[in-house]
Design a protein around this motif. Structure first.
Motif, PDB file in Angstrom:
ATOM      1  N   HIS A 358       0.837  -1.195   0.000  1.00 16.09           N
ATOM      2  CA  HIS A 358       0.000   0.000   0.000  1.00 16.09           C
ATOM      3  C   HIS A 358       0.877   1.252   0.000  1.00 16.09           C
ATOM      4  N   LEU A 359       1.976   1.204   0.753  1.00 13.93           N
ATOM      5  CA  LEU A 359       2.892   2.339   0.751  1.00 13.93           C
ATOM      6  C   LEU A 359       3.477   2.540  -0.651  1.00 13.93           C
ATOM      7  N   ALA A 360       3.813   1.428  -1.311  1.00 13.08           N
ATOM      8  CA  ALA A 360       4.326   1.500  -2.690  1.00 13.08           C
ATOM      9  C   ALA A 360       3.298   2.174  -3.595  1.00 13.08           C
ATOM     10  N   ASP A 361       2.026   1.776  -3.454  1.00 12.35           N
ATOM     11  CA  ASP A 361       0.964   2.386  -4.256  1.00 12.35           C
ATOM     12  C   ASP A 361       0.876   3.888  -3.997  1.00 12.35           C
ATOM     13  N   LEU A 362       0.924   4.246  -2.715  1.00 14.79           N
ATOM     14  CA  LEU A 362       0.774   5.654  -2.342  1.00 14.79           C
ATOM     15  C   LEU A 362       1.883   6.522  -2.932  1.00 14.79           C
ATOM     16  N   LEU A 363       3.091   5.947  -3.025  1.00 16.46           N
ATOM     17  CA  LEU A 363       4.212   6.712  -3.583  1.00 16.46           C
ATOM     18  C   LEU A 363       3.916   7.133  -5.016  1.00 16.46           C
ATOM     19  N   VAL A 364       3.190   6.268  -5.715  1.00 17.21           N
ATOM     20  CA  VAL A 364       2.866   6.587  -7.105  1.00 17.21           C
ATOM     21  C   VAL A 364       1.619   7.479  -7.161  1.00 17.21           C
ATOM     22  N   GLU A 365       0.599   7.091  -6.397  1.00 15.52           N
ATOM     23  CA  GLU A 365      -0.656   7.861  -6.407  1.00 15.52           C
ATOM     24  C   GLU A 365      -0.468   9.307  -5.958  1.00 15.52           C
ATOM     25  N   LYS A 366       0.292   9.476  -4.892  1.00 13.30           N
ATOM     26  CA  LYS A 366       0.425  10.817  -4.297  1.00 13.30           C
ATOM     27  C   LYS A 366       1.688  11.513  -4.777  1.00 13.30           C
ATOM     28  N   LYS A 367       2.119  11.196  -5.997  1.00 14.25           N
ATOM     29  CA  LYS A 367       3.417  11.723  -6.407  1.00 14.25           C
ATOM     30  C   LYS A 367       3.440  13.249  -6.504  1.00 14.25           C
ATOM     31  N   GLU A 368       2.294  13.851  -6.910  1.00 12.15           N
ATOM     32  CA  GLU A 368       2.257  15.322  -7.007  1.00 12.15           C
ATOM     33  C   GLU A 368       2.590  15.941  -5.641  1.00 12.15           C
ATOM     34  N   GLU A 369       1.894  15.424  -4.638  1.00 12.08           N
ATOM     35  CA  GLU A 369       2.083  15.945  -3.284  1.00 12.08           C
ATOM     36  C   GLU A 369       3.547  15.809  -2.834  1.00 12.08           C
TER      37      GLU A 369
END
Lengths: 770, 770
Positions: A358-369
């Motif tokens: 899930h952390l791996a996913d978040l790194l991609v999903e929230k990349k703008e932030e």
């Protein structure tokens, strides 16, 4: 007259001193701000000034206080001392006089007991103070003179503060002394004050009397608008419960609102009375705008630098602050991490895997932030203009970097499946008595890394995969990026309710202070330069550190080496990444290949690659015109530089490496298998290679999947360390009421010690890309 | 007058002091004998007395020297000080005068540079000395007065020593001062001496002139028949080569005959000149019958106790001795052990097994010899009358003990077969690039054990089995037995030419000093009481220690516990061997079983076994008449005593253990499997047991064969440790000219990271008898 002349001289010196910014009338919020303190009152309790037997002064301590005060004064600060000790000094003097006035003959004839009685005459404290004051001042003056610092004696009484006119007089006198760069040394004028009455004026914090030097110092500090009051006594600081109790903890920062949470002891020396009065005085000073630190001035190991340490913002004693920071203290963070970590360790491996993915996913999903925060850091760094382009490069994140970071994390998720709870050994000790050895997390890890923000998700994933709690301390430059990355990590952890298992430590915390949190932290892993690692190994005295201290790697070119392999391996080992700890630092060549084409080709290659060559003493002796001789054969250049030395044989190469190497990674290049195997067998290094570049000494290249680091320690983990380095074991014994006595000579049972099969985990297949 | 009066007073004190034996005119042979030194000259080099910037005195250092000298004087010793510092003191004063005589206005208007010039007036040293002498003496007197110690100033010149009459005058003056318990403070009368000429009188050791304070101190020490000369400067002592070179080693004990083996530096501050002159002076004093120690008096961490440490015989600086002990130094022993250990590690496992078996045979064959030596030790101990019967019991050997020792050794020989060189992991990194992780010895072990002589063959066998070099340090009481046992060990080792791999460290060596041999020793294993382990853990700062620090073991009696199991387990855990680290210290009982028959039975059993009960605060609150309440819930009684506390649930038991335990061994007694499994899973201790006595936490009982010890560390090895705890690993990579660049983005190769089969060693079957 002398005083005046010296003060003029000091005026001259004063011009040179740094002009420090004055505080704005409020006390300091953080210890780090104490560096700005200009006007400082140092209060020396009688425990600091006098010796344990209470007859006489503790000269060594006094001298180091003077040394530090003079140093701070010479930095341009305005120092004042509130001192005890006159009574002790006077006692010492009067006791002598009394002893001497007795007949020496009688003393000589008397037994030991009588002599003992004689040596303890009953002396009135105020008389002693009067008798000792002059001597004490003379001593201070003699000591300060050594540092070209002038002192002045100021004796005060209660009335001087209560009467406005007298107070103003005192104030202007002290101001004038400070203006002239003189250190005022203040004490109560004991000879003219009445004996102290207990419990008067201690009802409220706002009313404070001068009945002891603590309140005198507080009163004076506020009156003189001092920035900082340092109160030294023989206690470490303020504890949250009586220091002798099981769980007493030294309070690092005390806020006025926390007063209810303190339990003072009832009878102990540092309990009610002593400590509570100190705290009241401190809070009074704090309200008046003066920061306060209460610390131990009698500890032999720190006395020499306790005052300067406090002014440098180090964690010494208890700091009183009006501003309570929003977050928890690092001690509270550690506690939270440990508790949450225990839940993390109890999760099913799949659940830990899910968190990491899930952390791996978040790194991609929230990349703008993430990238926005990173841009803020980059801009700040660029504006500050302090970072080199290499550092800026490390600091910057990109969508590509985040993607490969996510891929790496998913690999760690896979690796996490068979880390915690793996059975390593099963033994049937006796019928119905079975023993298992299983892998468990180490506990609380402290990982310290520098500019690289991508380190944070990586180490978080490693900690999660191994079920360990984590305190992560990143570089100040990456503060914004790290904050966002940590929030995402906590978001992922929250899936299984273990949000607090990974804590981001404030950039304000000093690494040195963190390294002292023994009993709270189980393993420290520094990720970064060798210098960082070395500093931490020095600072962490009682916590193990996993890391490489030095990488002095050797390539030994044997007489039977193949020319193409030598060139390839030497070039790769030295030039692929010269700053790495696994880069070659010393090239050992067999005597027989000197003056051969092979040797010329090596030198040509190194020249082409612009490698600066240093000659070992033997190599230099072979040459007519030698390059600069090495200063030490034990040098880690970490750059396009290397040492060349000549050896007579493989055995001599081994001896050389044992003597000058760091047991990190050492290589032999030869076509002779026997020679190679002997080298591999005999050489005592973490990594020993045959016909391969030293640069392979790396967790990814070794196929360990996630890399924790490279260790040059000889115990626990050695060389490149995978997830296993973050695990320890625990022994689980299941019985049925068995006792050791059952197996004694006269017992009924016999040990079986039968080894039971362990489900052997299938070694993972892993494709690394690095 | 004051001087005289004070000296009378000191005379009185003198009567109280211990009368120490005077040395017999010869210098001391060992550091330990320095405790007997009565007359001591302390020489303070200018680096000790003055600050780094050379303007002024280092007061803190001076004060702690005075503190130590006064303390030693008050013990009844006769202290003399040879001091530098007058020049520095005078410089400080004269510089002031010169600065002040210039126009302050001009100074204020001038730039920084001019001021800097101004602040360094050129001053003649002898004029400075004259100007500083009085101030320096005043300071010494003020300081010594604090310790009721009287001082006297003595200024000497060259002529005072060359002229017999003057020398005798000086001698009798000093004798008289010492007789009056006054500390003479001696300096050269610089004002009347000519400037020193280089290289005069330095041709031979027998001719010595007073051209510096080193030779003055030496001359004076011999003249006054002092027992010890302590020369403090800013170097650690004497090195065998210039301290900045790669392999410079501090010499612990220097013998006159060794002088040729020293290489003095040519240019360094501590090289030829400085150090060579110091050594000449020291040798001169030594010839005259005075022992000498050269040490660093400027190191902040030791300055406060460097003099007393030296007098206590600690390893500080370089000790000069005329008597060269027969054996090698411990540093040489470590070197020999490491070298021989490398050969031992390279032997075939069978060869190591043969050595151990031969040792086992020798223990039986040579038992008369061993028992005779043991009888000597026993007799000495009995005569000394200092050892308890328990200790005598441990000290004594018997044919039966030797037999079972031999049996144990043969088991270790079996276990040694698959220890060193075992392949743990094999990976095909790429075609023709194969990686192996193999077990290797840790290196050099230091094992420290107390009275038990049977420990020596045991630890020797463990070290040999694991291919480690060993320094063994046994108790003084077993010296004779240990010597014989060690000779037999070396006889066995000699079969394969590795005689020196096991070294017996002299009983003279202090454990504290051994613990400082970092970079030479890789792991310390204390075998003995918790106290021994704790002391060593404190002393060993940079060497890992394998051992249990504390064993605060808990038994938790759940509400669903079976009564017979509780009684059996609690009795065994507490009473089988109460002093063991795996004995129960705290009994946690579930609230529900209070006031039940089960609980009454537990109490009855503890009463019958005469176990003293301490009540935890909650338990106490349940009782009308409670036993004494515990001082701390974190207590290791180590005796027939325990604490009882009440908890509400299994979870609360876990919390209690996490808070007050030592993570050693903790037990749950319950019939509920779910509760048990949760306890086993959640509790973070090295050993967690269900329905079994805590006394099973033991290497033999676990079936680990040879036991190294029990570890409470969280890394490397945890809980009972077998031979594996003495091993580490090494990575062996075999390639064919592979480079890291081959695998880069633009390279031609890809990582395979294929796991290759490892020949799984068959777990050993072992029948332990313990």
């Amino acid at each position: 007259m002398l005083l005046q002349r010296l003060s003029l001289c000091r005026l001259v010196t004063c011009i040179l001193s740094v002009s420090l910014a004055r505080a704005n009338g409020n006390s300091f919020a953080h210890r780090g701000e104490l560096r700005q303190a200009k006007r400082i009152v140092v209060k020396l309790g009688s425990a600091v000034v006098t010796r344990g037997d209470e007859c006489g002064l503790a000269l060594g301590r006094l001298a180091s206080v003077v040394e530090q005060v003079a140093m701070l004064q010479n930095q341009g600060r305005e120092m004042m001392i509130v001192t005890s000790g006159a009574v002790a000094f006077g006692k010492q003097r009067l006791r002598h006089e009394i002893l001497l006035s007795q007949s020496v003959r009688q003393a000589l004839h008397s037994g030991q007991n009588q002599l003992k009685d004689m040596s303890v005459p009953v002396l009135e404290a105020r008389a002693c103070a009067a008798a000792g004051q002059s001597g004490l001042m003379a001593l201070y003056e003699a000591m300060f003179t050594q540092y070209s610092t002038c002192t002045a004696q100021v004796l005060v009484t209660n009335l001087d503060f209560h009467d406005d006119q007298k107070r103003q007089n005192l104030n202007s006198t002290l101001q004038e002394l400070l203006r002239m760069n003189i250190v005022p040394i203040i004490n109560t004028n004991d000879a003219v004050v009445p004996p102290p009455e207990p419990n008067s004026d201690l009802q409220g914090v706002n009313v404070i009397s001068i009945k002891d030097n603590d309140s005198l110092a507080a009163r004076l500090a506020v009156e003189m608008k001092a920035d900082l009051l340092i109160a030294l006594s023989d206690v470490e600081g303020l504890y949250d419960s009586p220091p002798e109790s099981d769980d007493a903890k030294l309070i690092d920062i005390f806020y006025p609102g926390d007063q209810q949470s303190i339990t003072y002891g009832t009878k102990s020396r540092v309990g009610l009375g002593g400590m509570e009065a100190k705290v009241k005085a401190a809070l009074w000073a704090l309200q008046g705008g003066t920061s306060v630190v209460i610390a131990n001035g009698t500890h032999p190991k720190v006395t020499g630098h306790v005052i300067t340490d406090i002014v440098e913002g180090k964690k010494v004693g208890t700091f009183f602050s009006e501003v309570k920071p929003a977050g928890p203290t690092v001690e509270q963070q550690t506690e939270m991490a440990r508790n949450s970590g225990r839940t993390l360790a109890a999760l099913h491996p799949d659940q830990r895997g899910v968190i990491i993915c899930h952390l791996a996913d978040l790194l991609v999903e929230k990349k703008e932030e993430i990238l926005a925060a990173n841009k803020t850091d980059m801009d700040l760094a660029a504006n500050a203009g302090q970072l080199s382009s290499a550092l800026l490069n490390r600091l910057s994140l990109s969508p590509a970097k985040l993607n490969s970071l996510a891929i790496g994390l998913r690999q760690i998720a896979v690796a996490s499946q068979d880390s915690v709870g793996r059975v390593l050994r099963r033994t049937r000790v006796a019928h119905n008595l079975e023993l298992e050895q299983i892998t468990v997390p180490i506990g609380v890890l402290l990982v310290i890394f520098e500019a690289r923000p991508d380190c944070l998700p990586q180490v978080s994933a490693l900690a999660i995969a191994s079920g360990n709690a984590l305190l992560a301390k990143g570089g100040k430059e990456a503060a914004n990026t790290n904050r966002v990355l940590h929030e995402l990590t906590q978001e992922a952890l929250d899936i299984h309710g273990v949000k607090e298992a990974v804590q981001l430590v404030s950039t304000r915390e000093e690494v040195e202070d963190l390294c002292r949190l023994d009993k709270m932290i189980d393993l420290i892993i520094p990720r970064g330069s060798s210098e960082l690692v070395r500093n931490i190994q020095r600072a962490a005295k009682s916590i193990p550190v996993l890391g490489h201290s030095e990488g002095i790697c050797h390539i030994y070119v044997d007489s039977e080496a193949a020319i193409d392999k030598v060139i390839k391996i030497v070039r790769d080992s030295k030039c692929d990444y010269p700053a790495a700890c696994n880069a070659m630092e010393t090239l050992l060549v067999h005597r027989d290949i000197l003056r051969t084409t092979l040797f010329d080709q090596i030198i040509d290659m190194l020249r082409t690659e612009r490698v600066k060559i240093h000659a070992g003493p033997r190599f230099a002796s072979y040459l007519t015109f030698s390059p600069s001789e090495v200063k030490s054969l034990r040098t880690e250049y970490g750059d396009l530089e290397c040492c060349i030395e000549v050896v007579d044989s493989m055995q001599e190469a081994i001896d050389h490496i044992h003597r000058y190497g760091s047991s990190h990674t050492d290589v032999i290049v030869t076509e002779n298998e026997d020679t190679a195997e002997q080298f591999l067998q005999q050489l005592d290094s973490a990594c020993v290679f045959w016909n391969a570049s030293s640069r392979f000494a790396d967790g990814y290249r070794f196929g360990l999947g996630a890399e924790v680091g490279i260790s040059t320690a000889r115990i626990h983990a050695r060389g490149p360390v995978g997830l296993e380095g973050l695990l320890t074991t625990k022994w689980v014994l299941r019985g049925d009421g068995h006792t050791a006595a059952d197996f004694s000579e006269h017992g009924t049972l016999k040990y079986l010690h039968e080894n039971l099969p362990v489900t052997q985990p299938q070694p993972r297949q892993m494709t690394s890309s690095n």
